[in-house]
Design an enzyme around this catalytic site. Structure first.
Site, PDB file in Angstrom:
ATOM      1  N   GLU A 156       0.176   0.252  10.972  1.00 49.69           N
ATOM      2  CA  GLU A 156       0.725   0.289   9.609  1.00 49.69           C
ATOM      3  C   GLU A 156       0.078   1.480   8.939  1.00 49.69           C
ATOM      4  O   GLU A 156      -1.030   1.386   8.426  1.00 49.69           O
ATOM      5  CB  GLU A 156       0.338  -0.974   8.820  1.00 49.69           C
ATOM      6  CG  GLU A 156       0.790  -2.274   9.401  1.00 49.69           C
ATOM      7  CD  GLU A 156       2.278  -2.484   9.274  1.00 49.69           C
ATOM      8  OE1 GLU A 156       2.963  -1.650   8.630  1.00 49.69           O
ATOM      9  OE2 GLU A 156       2.759  -3.474   9.831  1.00 49.69           O
ATOM     10  N   GLY A 194      -3.981   1.912   7.934  1.00 46.11           N
ATOM     11  CA  GLY A 194      -4.724   3.023   7.340  1.00 46.11           C
ATOM     12  C   GLY A 194      -3.878   4.282   7.323  1.00 46.11           C
ATOM     13  O   GLY A 194      -2.653   4.218   7.296  1.00 46.11           O
TER      14      GLY A 194
END
Ligand code: UN1
Length: 504
Positions: free
Chosen positions: A261, A239
């Site tokens: 990530e 996100g």
């Protein structure tokens, strides 16, 4: 723009796909399933309560206790079955991805293909969870490492890859002997129900523990429960950087593991020797594909002064013809943005870019239509790398910067807070290698003569700096989902101490 399907037609199509997959819609009025194609509501859904989240983590913990002693190749059998079900329902799942995330058909099918591929990878991996044997310094001793299952993995995923990111984590976690609790984006509940149900079917077919996977259909508070629960050994979150900044210290405070990530601000350098036809194709897919909503989307084009004008002219021509509209229409290349708020953020970024000296050379307007948030992908020439260029706006804006020397290009390239994906178009081998070298691109992904997006699952996926440092998917990313034990075995009858220490 072609005519959009009606919300009623989308609802029917979603219902038919879900039925073929075997999902019963948990109707209720806590959450809304909607489609960015028309911007309208599809179904009201029942949410998972905080109590049920607690329970789900407990059930997953119990399932893990059984699963961790199931031989890894047998665990692979479950993932093989999931892969087969994904093949059977590829088109159904792709339909739901188009309906809820707005991806064009070919990209939605590509996302499911990515899931099938990671399943295959994970099945192979289930027989290759290798540890090392290490030369011991002591006679009659064996030194080795063993990889053991880690525990419950909490997966938090975003709307833009509503199913593939879950599968990268889940396929690998399952062969590693872990259980998974999944908190998907609130924007894609139907895709989550479908993917989760396919795994439930695979669990049932193979006789794996029923509670090995739990789906949480809920708002961010469910994610917070996962983040703070000491029974969750690893939190794998995809996100925004903002989200990662909240998650990382909370998990660290209880000494849990994170795999992050987060945002990207990916750039492509186009050198004077570049094959411009190739560059053009690579740039358009990376910058305008998925309506600019991949974490690997190309956001900065760093073009050599000798080729910049020509390249931008050609790009502007292609941008002027990009078919925007219904993602189910096979001619469409650019579907809707996920929400009106995303279109507003794009407009605000374009205003700021202009205030910072930028000039819009293509697109940038909202396509007036009833319903979804359709925008023309934009190209903006910037006088320098200003504040807005250094931010990730999750929309199709390509900022163009020019450079004179290779060193200048690399410096511009690396001078952003994010470090996910990068590429260079060049026919100069020395430049290509320098881009990939230790003092070249500082990203987790660095490519030559292809764009920044669309990575294969075989490599490790992730990036540095504000991208969060995590690696998912292929290569040896599996190690994050296991714990390592170092074993020293003395098979002699003398006790010798390491480092020549004498005692007794
Ligand atoms: C993401 O946008 O979160 O490399 C993942 C790519 C895809 C994955 C993107 N394989 O573009």
């Amino acid at each position: 723009m072609s005519n959009l399907p009606t919300t009623e037609a989308l609802r029917d199509r979603a219902r038919a796909s879900l039925e073929r997959i075997g999902v019963t819609i948990p109707e209720g009025d806590d959450l809304q399933a909607r489609s960015p194609i028309t911007g309208e509501h599809l179904f009201g859904l029942r949410a998972t309560t905080a109590e049920q989240v607690e329970q789900a983590i407990g059930e997953a913990t119990d399932a893990f206790r059984i699963w961790r002693t199931t031989p890894a190749p047998a665990r692979g059998e479950l993932v093989r079955t999931l892969g087969e079900l994904l093949r059977t329902h590829k088109s159904d799942l792709a339909d739901l991805i188009t309906i809820e995330a707005g991806k064009i058909r070919s990209e939605a099918l590509g996302e499911v293909q990515e899931m099938i591929d990671i399943c295959e990878f994970a099945v192979g991996l289930s027989r290759q969870l290798y540890g090392r044997t290490i030369a011991s310094e002591r006679p009659g001793h064996r030194l080795a490492e063993t990889w053991h299952p880690l525990g419950v993995v909490g997966v938090i995923s975003a709307f833009n890859f509503p199913a593939a990111v879950w599968s990268w984590n889940t396929a690998i976690a399952l062969v590693c002997g872990d259980a998974v609790v999944w908190k998907p984006s609130e924007l894609t509940p139907l895709v989550s129900l479908a993917a989760s149900h396919l795994l439930d079917r695979a669990i049932e077919q193979t006789g794996a523990p029923r509670e090995l996977h739990r789906l949480l259909l809920a708002d961010r508070t469910a994610g917070e429960l996962l983040v703070d629960d000491p029974r969750v050994a690893l939190v794998s979150a995809t996100g925004s950087t903002r989200m990662g900044r909240e998650v990382a210290p909370r998990v660290a405070a209880r000494f849990g593991r994170v795999l992050l990530e987060l945002g990207g601000n990916n750039a492509t350098v186009v050198a004077p020797s570049a094959d411009l036809d190739l560059a053009l194709q690579g740039i358009v897919f990376a910058a305008a594909g998925t309506a600019g909503q991949r974490c690997t989307t190309l956001r900065r084009l760093i073009a050599h002064r000798d080729v910049a004008d020509q390249l931008v002219d050609r790009l502007a021509t292609v941008y002027g013809r990009l078919p925007i509209g219904d993602p189910f229409d096979e001619n469409t290349l650019v579907g809707p943005l996920i929400t009106d708020a995303a279109a507003d953020a794009m407009a605000a970024a374009l205003d700021r870019a202009q205030a910072e000296g930028g000039k819009i050379v293509a697109g940038g307007r909202r396509v007036e239509t009833a319903g979804g948030a359709y925008v023309e992908p934009a190209i903006v020439r910037m006088p320098k790398q200003t504040a807005i260029v250094r931010e990730e706006t999750f929309a199709p804006i390509l900022y163009v910067l020019t450079y004179d020397t290779f060193d200048e290009a690399v410096a511009l390239h690396n001078d952003v807070p994010q470090g996910l994906s990068s590429s260079i178009f060049t026919r100069d081998q020395q430049e290509a290698e320098r881009f990939l070298a230790a003092d070249g691109s500082d990203c987790g992904i660095a490519n030559v003569n292809i764009g920044t997006s669309g990575a294969e699952i075989g490599g490790a996926f992730g990036g540095e700096k504000e991208t969060g440092g995590g690696r998912e998917s292929g290569s040896d990313a599996w190690r994050a989902y296991m714990r390592r034990a170092t074993n020293t075995v003395n098979y002699s009858s003398t006790l010798s101490l390491a480092q020549n220490v004498s005692f007794l």
